[in-house]
Design a protein around this motif. Sequence first.
Motif, PDB file in Angstrom:
ATOM      1  N   ASP A   1      21.509  30.859  89.902  1.00 48.81           N
ATOM      2  CA  ASP A   1      22.242  31.957  89.774  1.00 48.81           C
ATOM      3  C   ASP A   1      21.880  31.975  88.359  1.00 48.81           C
ATOM      4  OD1 ASP A   1      22.802  31.611  91.858  1.00 48.81           O
ATOM      5  OD2 ASP A   1      25.292  30.812  91.663  1.00 48.81           O
ATOM      6  N   ARG A   2      20.931  31.574  87.176  1.00 47.30           N
ATOM      7  CA  ARG A   2      21.088  31.689  86.025  1.00 47.30           C
ATOM      8  C   ARG A   2      19.418  31.883  85.521  1.00 47.30           C
ATOM      9  NH1 ARG A   2      25.854  30.065  87.327  1.00 47.30           N
ATOM     10  NH2 ARG A   2      27.863  30.515  86.239  1.00 47.30           N
ATOM     11  N   SER A   3      19.004  32.696  86.628  1.00 47.44           N
ATOM     12  CA  SER A   3      17.458  32.598  85.851  1.00 47.44           C
ATOM     13  C   SER A   3      16.731  33.730  85.528  1.00 47.44           C
ATOM     14  CB  SER A   3      16.436  31.578  87.015  1.00 47.44           C
ATOM     15  OG  SER A   3      16.622  32.574  88.885  1.00 47.44           O
ATOM     16  N   LEU A   4      15.617  33.479  84.216  1.00 57.26           N
ATOM     17  CA  LEU A   4      15.080  34.313  84.188  1.00 57.26           C
ATOM     18  C   LEU A   4      13.921  34.440  84.615  1.00 57.26           C
ATOM     19  CD1 LEU A   4      16.036  34.904  79.989  1.00 57.26           C
ATOM     20  CD2 LEU A   4      17.433  35.702  81.295  1.00 57.26           C
ATOM     21  N   ALA A   5      13.174  36.097  84.636  1.00 54.83           N
ATOM     22  CA  ALA A   5      12.106  36.364  85.526  1.00 54.83           C
ATOM     23  C   ALA A   5      10.740  35.823  84.391  1.00 54.83           C
ATOM     24  CB  ALA A   5      11.939  38.328  85.613  1.00 54.83           C
ATOM     25  N   LYS A   6      10.546  35.074  84.752  1.00 52.66           N
ATOM     26  CA  LYS A   6       9.173  34.428  84.677  1.00 52.66           C
ATOM     27  C   LYS A   6       8.094  34.642  84.294  1.00 52.66           C
ATOM     28  CE  LYS A   6      12.050  30.957  84.618  1.00 52.66           C
ATOM     29  NZ  LYS A   6      12.769  29.856  83.728  1.00 52.66           N
ATOM     30  N   GLY A   7       7.043  34.558  83.117  1.00 51.06           N
ATOM     31  CA  GLY A   7       6.118  35.241  82.972  1.00 51.06           C
ATOM     32  C   GLY A   7       5.433  36.414  83.260  1.00 51.06           C
TER      33      GLY A   7
ATOM     34  N   LEU B   1      13.738  34.226  71.804  1.00 51.75           N
ATOM     35  CA  LEU B   1      14.603  34.211  72.526  1.00 51.75           C
ATOM     36  C   LEU B   1      13.684  34.713  74.046  1.00 51.75           C
ATOM     37  CD1 LEU B   1      16.834  36.218  70.409  1.00 51.75           C
ATOM     38  CD2 LEU B   1      17.117  33.470  71.519  1.00 51.75           C
ATOM     39  N   ALA B   2      12.774  35.479  73.621  1.00 50.24           N
ATOM     40  CA  ALA B   2      12.061  35.518  75.220  1.00 50.24           C
ATOM     41  C   ALA B   2      11.345  34.863  75.863  1.00 50.24           C
ATOM     42  CB  ALA B   2      10.928  37.144  74.579  1.00 50.24           C
ATOM     43  N   SER B   3      11.002  32.914  75.752  1.00 51.61           N
ATOM     44  CA  SER B   3       9.776  31.593  76.012  1.00 51.61           C
ATOM     45  C   SER B   3      10.152  32.062  77.269  1.00 51.61           C
ATOM     46  CB  SER B   3      10.425  30.944  74.642  1.00 51.61           C
ATOM     47  OG  SER B   3      10.202  31.186  73.510  1.00 51.61           O
ATOM     48  N   GLU B   4      11.398  32.062  78.024  1.00 49.77           N
ATOM     49  CA  GLU B   4      10.991  31.851  79.653  1.00 49.77           C
ATOM     50  C   GLU B   4      10.711  33.178  80.154  1.00 49.77           C
ATOM     51  OE1 GLU B   4      14.918  30.439  80.946  1.00 49.77           O
ATOM     52  OE2 GLU B   4      15.107  29.011  78.856  1.00 49.77           O
ATOM     53  N   GLU B   5      10.629  34.266  79.352  1.00 49.54           N
ATOM     54  CA  GLU B   5       9.802  36.003  79.919  1.00 49.54           C
ATOM     55  C   GLU B   5       8.861  35.638  79.744  1.00 49.54           C
ATOM     56  OE1 GLU B   5      13.469  37.891  80.027  1.00 49.54           O
ATOM     57  OE2 GLU B   5      13.112  36.688  79.010  1.00 49.54           O
ATOM     58  N   ALA B   6       7.748  34.531  78.763  1.00 50.92           N
ATOM     59  CA  ALA B   6       6.834  34.546  78.710  1.00 50.92           C
ATOM     60  C   ALA B   6       5.570  34.905  79.268  1.00 50.92           C
ATOM     61  CB  ALA B   6       6.061  34.455  77.877  1.00 50.92           C
ATOM     62  N   GLU B   7       4.088  34.393  79.673  1.00 50.40           N
ATOM     63  CA  GLU B   7       3.124  34.053  80.450  1.00 50.40           C
ATOM     64  C   GLU B   7       2.798  32.811  80.547  1.00 50.40           C
ATOM     65  OE1 GLU B   7      -0.092  36.847  79.651  1.00 50.40           O
ATOM     66  OE2 GLU B   7       0.848  38.593  81.298  1.00 50.40           O
ATOM     67  N   ASN B   8       2.804  32.642  78.687  1.00 51.95           N
ATOM     68  CA  ASN B   8       2.287  31.357  78.384  1.00 51.95           C
ATOM     69  C   ASN B   8       2.989  30.553  76.988  1.00 51.95           C
ATOM     70  OD1 ASN B   8       1.159  28.351  77.247  1.00 51.95           O
ATOM     71  ND2 ASN B   8      -0.568  29.195  78.200  1.00 51.95           N
ATOM     72  N   PRO B   9       4.606  30.781  77.352  1.00 50.37           N
ATOM     73  CA  PRO B   9       4.975  30.367  75.885  1.00 50.37           C
ATOM     74  C   PRO B   9       4.699  29.097  74.550  1.00 50.37           C
ATOM     75  CG  PRO B   9       6.325  29.546  77.696  1.00 50.37           C
ATOM     76  CD  PRO B   9       5.445  30.018  78.308  1.00 50.37           C
ATOM     77  N   ARG B  10       3.988  28.224  75.159  1.00 51.28           N
ATOM     78  CA  ARG B  10       4.027  27.356  73.831  1.00 51.28           C
ATOM     79  C   ARG B  10       2.916  27.900  73.349  1.00 51.28           C
ATOM     80  NH1 ARG B  10       5.769  22.594  74.970  1.00 51.28           N
ATOM     81  NH2 ARG B  10       6.406  22.053  77.150  1.00 51.28           N
ATOM     82  N   LYS B  11       2.008  29.578  73.413  1.00 51.70           N
ATOM     83  CA  LYS B  11       0.499  30.360  73.070  1.00 51.70           C
ATOM     84  C   LYS B  11       1.063  31.272  73.146  1.00 51.70           C
ATOM     85  CE  LYS B  11      -2.830  26.992  75.069  1.00 51.70           C
ATOM     86  NZ  LYS B  11      -4.304  27.375  76.103  1.00 51.70           N
ATOM     87  N   ASP B  12       1.423  32.228  73.426  1.00 49.69           N
ATOM     88  CA  ASP B  12       1.970  33.106  73.535  1.00 49.69           C
ATOM     89  C   ASP B  12       3.576  33.206  72.148  1.00 49.69           C
ATOM     90  OD1 ASP B  12       0.161  33.986  75.619  1.00 49.69           O
ATOM     91  OD2 ASP B  12       1.917  34.141  76.763  1.00 49.69           O
ATOM     92  N   VAL B  13       4.254  32.853  72.245  1.00 49.03           N
ATOM     93  CA  VAL B  13       5.213  32.719  71.167  1.00 49.03           C
ATOM     94  C   VAL B  13       4.389  32.302  69.576  1.00 49.03           C
ATOM     95  CG1 VAL B  13       7.173  31.965  69.983  1.00 49.03           C
ATOM     96  CG2 VAL B  13       7.130  32.265  72.786  1.00 49.03           C
ATOM     97  N   PRO B  14       4.381  31.790  69.678  1.00 49.16           N
ATOM     98  CA  PRO B  14       3.284  31.563  67.951  1.00 49.16           C
ATOM     99  C   PRO B  14       2.673  32.871  67.928  1.00 49.16           C
ATOM    100  CG  PRO B  14       3.375  29.472  69.428  1.00 49.16           C
ATOM    101  CD  PRO B  14       3.930  30.296  69.910  1.00 49.16           C
ATOM    102  N   LYS B  15       1.387  33.370  68.195  1.00 52.65           N
ATOM    103  CA  LYS B  15       0.897  34.416  68.112  1.00 52.65           C
ATOM    104  C   LYS B  15       1.450  35.685  68.250  1.00 52.65           C
ATOM    105  CE  LYS B  15      -3.429  33.457  71.792  1.00 52.65           C
ATOM    106  NZ  LYS B  15      -3.984  33.701  72.587  1.00 52.65           N
TER     107      LYS B  15
END
Length: 484
Positions: A24-30, A237-251
Motif C-alpha cells: 500500500d506504500r509503494s512508488l512507481a519504479k524505474g 528523494l526520487a531514488s526509488e523512481e529512477a531507472e538505475n538509482p545507484r548510477k542515475d542519481v549521482p549523474k
Amino acid sequence: MSQEKTLHVHDADYEMAPATYMDDRSLAKGGASWVQLAALGVSCVIAGEFAAWNYGIGLAGWGGLFIALVLMALMYFCLTFSLAELSSIIPTAGGGYGFARRAFGPSLGFLTGMAVVFEYTFVTAGVALFFEGYFASLTGIDGLVVLLPLYGIFFLVHLAGAKESMRLLMLLAALATLGLVSFIILMLPSFDWQNIIDLPVADAWGASDFLPQGYLGIWAGFPFAIAMFLAVEGIPLASEEAENPRKDVPKGLIAAVTILMAFAVLILLSAPGAAGSGTLVEGADPLMIAFTRVYGPDHPLRYIINISALVGITASFFSLIFAYSRQVFALSRAGYLPRFLSVTNKRKAPYMAILVPGAIAIGLTLTRATDQIIVIVVFSATLSYLLMLAAHISLRLRERNLKRPYKTPGGLVTSGIGFLLACLAFIVCISLSIVWSITALLCLGAFMLYFWFYSRHHLVAQAPEEEFETMRAATSELDGGEMR
C-alpha cells in the motif's frame, strides 16, 4: 499494525508490519532517467535564478554577493558529490533522512528528515509568492485568484503519478532554461562593468566600488547566494523512481549543480551588467526590471521573458511539491510520522504526503511573511546539510568496507570542506534573524518530542531505510540478544 513481535534497536522499537503494508506504500519504479533527475534538480532551484537573489545586491553589494556565490557554489559542489556517494549506498526515497539514519541512528535521522520537510514545505510557499509577483507584472492580477488555482492544478498533476509528472517537468524545465538563455543573450550586448559597480560606497570596513558594503557584505550575501542553489539536494528523494538509482542519481546531482552554477554566474553578470546594480536592489521580478530598463516597457520580447519567468517559477513549484511529498512519504512509511501519510493511490502517488504538507504551504503563503519564510528555509536547509555531510564523513570513517558504486572525488577532504562551509552558512543564517531561527528550532523540537515519546516506539522494521539496522539487530539476537 501487529504488536506480536517487536525489535529493540538504538533506543527505538520496531514493529513487524502486515504483509500488505508495503504494498500500500509503494512508488512507481524505474520511471526517471538521469536526465530527468537533473531536470528535477534544476527545476527545484530555478525560481532562485528568477527571483530573490537581487535583494542580496542591496545588502551585500555586487562584489559581496558574487564572493558569497562562489563560496556557496563550492559548498553545494561538495554537498552534491557527497550525496552522490550516499545515494549510491542507500538508493531509497528517504534521501537525507536515510543517510543520517544509517550513520547516526533514528533520532538524528528523523531530525534530518524533518529539516528537509521544513525546507521544502516553506520554500514552496515562498515560490508561490514569487509566482504571484511575476503573474501580477504580466496581468495585474494577484491574490487568492492566482494562488489557489496554482496549488490546485499542481496537486492534481502530482496525484496523476510520477511518469506523467516527469513528462511535464521536462517540458517546464526546457522552457524555463530557454527563457534564461534568451534573457542572458539579450542582456549581454548592453553589458558595462560600470553598471555593476554603480552602488554608493558605504563607510564600512574594506568598502570599495567592488565591495560597497565592505567585507561584512559578503556575510550578508550568503542567504541570497544559497537561493540560487537551494533544493538541488532533493534529487536523491526520487531514488526509488529512477531507472538505475545507484548510477542515475549521482549523474543527475552533478549535472544539475553544474548547470545551476553556470546560470547563477551568467545571471549575476548579465542583469546588473546591463541594467545597473542599483536598479535591481528591490523588486519581486528582477529579470523583468532589468529587461524593461534596457529595452523599455513596450518591447514585444518583454512578454516572452515574463512568461519564461512564470514557467521557471512554476517548474520550481512543481518540483518542490514532489520533493516534500517524498520525504514525508519516507518518514511516514518508516513510522516516524503518522502512517496514513505514506499510503499511495492507484497511480502510486503518495496522495496524503502531497496534500497535507501542501495545505500547510497554502497557509504559509497566505501569511505573506516572505522574510520569515526565507529565514526558516535557510535555517532548515543548512541544518540538514550539516547532518548529511557529517553522515558522509562518519560512514567513510566507520564503514570503510561499504559497497560504494560511486565514490566522492576527494573523499573526506571534499565533505570536510563542505561541512565547514555549511557551518559558516548556518551561523550566518542564525545571525541574520535569531528570533526566527529559534522559532524554526522550536518547531523542529516539537517534532522531536513526538518522535521521542511516541513514534520511536512504533517504527516499521520493513521500511527500506530501516532494514539494515533491524537485520543487524536480528543477527545479533541470534547470538544472544533479546527480541521483545
